[in-house]
Design a protein around this motif. Structure first.
Motif, PDB file in Angstrom:
ATOM      1  N   ALA A 197       1.199 -18.336   1.761  1.00 49.55           N
ATOM      2  CA  ALA A 197       0.429 -17.046   1.926  1.00 49.55           C
ATOM      3  C   ALA A 197       0.860 -16.080   0.795  1.00 49.55           C
ATOM      4  N   LEU A 198       2.102 -15.979   0.580  1.00 55.11           N
ATOM      5  CA  LEU A 198       2.546 -15.053  -0.408  1.00 55.11           C
ATOM      6  C   LEU A 198       1.974 -15.481  -1.829  1.00 55.11           C
ATOM      7  N   GLN A 199       1.924 -16.692  -2.124  1.00 58.06           N
ATOM      8  CA  GLN A 199       1.639 -17.457  -3.309  1.00 58.06           C
ATOM      9  C   GLN A 199       0.298 -17.063  -3.606  1.00 58.06           C
ATOM     10  N   ASP A 200      -0.632 -17.161  -2.359  1.00 56.22           N
ATOM     11  CA  ASP A 200      -2.161 -16.808  -2.586  1.00 56.22           C
ATOM     12  C   ASP A 200      -2.227 -15.419  -2.841  1.00 56.22           C
ATOM     13  N   ARG A 201      -1.543 -14.677  -2.315  1.00 58.40           N
ATOM     14  CA  ARG A 201      -1.532 -13.097  -2.393  1.00 58.40           C
ATOM     15  C   ARG A 201      -1.053 -12.851  -3.969  1.00 58.40           C
ATOM     16  N   ILE A 202      -0.174 -13.316  -4.522  1.00 57.90           N
ATOM     17  CA  ILE A 202       0.356 -13.172  -5.839  1.00 57.90           C
ATOM     18  C   ILE A 202      -0.763 -13.734  -6.832  1.00 57.90           C
ATOM     19  N   ASN A 203      -1.325 -14.777  -6.476  1.00 57.07           N
ATOM     20  CA  ASN A 203      -2.577 -15.226  -7.418  1.00 57.07           C
ATOM     21  C   ASN A 203      -3.704 -14.326  -7.431  1.00 57.07           C
ATOM     22  N   GLN A 204      -3.856 -13.538  -6.200  1.00 59.32           N
ATOM     23  CA  GLN A 204      -4.874 -12.840  -6.422  1.00 59.32           C
ATOM     24  C   GLN A 204      -4.698 -11.281  -7.003  1.00 59.32           C
TER      25      GLN A 204
ATOM     26  N   ALA B  71       0.833  -1.230  -0.084  1.00 59.38           N
ATOM     27  CA  ALA B  71       0.106  -0.133  -0.071  1.00 59.38           C
ATOM     28  C   ALA B  71       1.049   1.175  -0.085  1.00 59.38           C
ATOM     29  N   ALA B  72       2.062   1.062   0.596  1.00 56.17           N
ATOM     30  CA  ALA B  72       2.864   2.315   0.812  1.00 56.17           C
ATOM     31  C   ALA B  72       3.842   2.559  -0.570  1.00 56.17           C
ATOM     32  N   HIS B  73       3.717   1.818  -1.474  1.00 54.20           N
ATOM     33  CA  HIS B  73       4.793   2.207  -2.516  1.00 54.20           C
ATOM     34  C   HIS B  73       3.987   1.418  -3.899  1.00 54.20           C
ATOM     35  N   SER B  74       4.549   2.368  -4.637  1.00 55.01           N
ATOM     36  CA  SER B  74       3.908   1.944  -6.139  1.00 55.01           C
ATOM     37  C   SER B  74       5.208   1.396  -6.805  1.00 55.01           C
ATOM     38  N   PHE B  75       5.203   0.040  -7.038  1.00 54.34           N
ATOM     39  CA  PHE B  75       6.222  -0.573  -7.722  1.00 54.34           C
ATOM     40  C   PHE B  75       5.626  -1.603  -8.173  1.00 54.34           C
ATOM     41  N   ASP B  76       6.343  -2.683  -8.663  1.00 55.39           N
ATOM     42  CA  ASP B  76       5.991  -4.070  -9.148  1.00 55.39           C
ATOM     43  C   ASP B  76       5.679  -4.838  -8.010  1.00 55.39           C
ATOM     44  N   HIS B  77       4.450  -4.968  -7.546  1.00 55.77           N
ATOM     45  CA  HIS B  77       3.993  -5.591  -6.442  1.00 55.77           C
ATOM     46  C   HIS B  77       4.344  -7.270  -6.289  1.00 55.77           C
ATOM     47  N   VAL B  78       3.882  -7.801  -7.881  1.00 54.03           N
ATOM     48  CA  VAL B  78       4.298  -9.075  -7.705  1.00 54.03           C
ATOM     49  C   VAL B  78       5.525  -9.735  -7.828  1.00 54.03           C
TER      50      VAL B  78
END
Length: 93
Positions: free
Chosen positions: A85-92, A46-53
């Motif tokens: 959990a990271l993989q789930d978040r990446i998939n979302q 939320a704090a940064h604008s970059f490549d989140h994935v």
């Protein structure tokens, strides 16, 4: 951004430290401890604008290497939970 620096390096270090804490404190429950870590990931996103994935993939990749080097069952349990959990978040995303 260098491969040796950046917010994902700090997040990887945090996960490893939290895994060590989880390993040494049998009273810690996995769910709340994992939730706390993932809240930190969300704050960074939320704090940064970059490549989140890419950010989450770099943390994921680092932690997969850490799992191979760790010998404690609880340590690995936490790191595996973070990786999932990271993989789930990446998939979302």
């Amino acid at each position: 951004m260098s491969e040796n620096y950046g917010p994902y390096v700090q997040m990887g270090t945090l996960a490893e430290r939290m895994a060590a804490h989880y390993q040494t404190d049998a009273n810690l429950e996995l769910g709340p401890h994992l939730s706390h870590y993932m809240e930190e990931v969300e704050v960074n996103i939320a704090a940064h604008s970059f490549d989140h994935v890419g950010f989450m993939n770099k943390i994921h990749d680092r932690l997969e290497k850490s799992v191979m080097a760790a010998s404690s069952l609880r340590h690995n349990e936490f790191l595996h939970a973070v990786i999932a959990a990271l993989q789930d978040r990446i998939n979302q995303h």
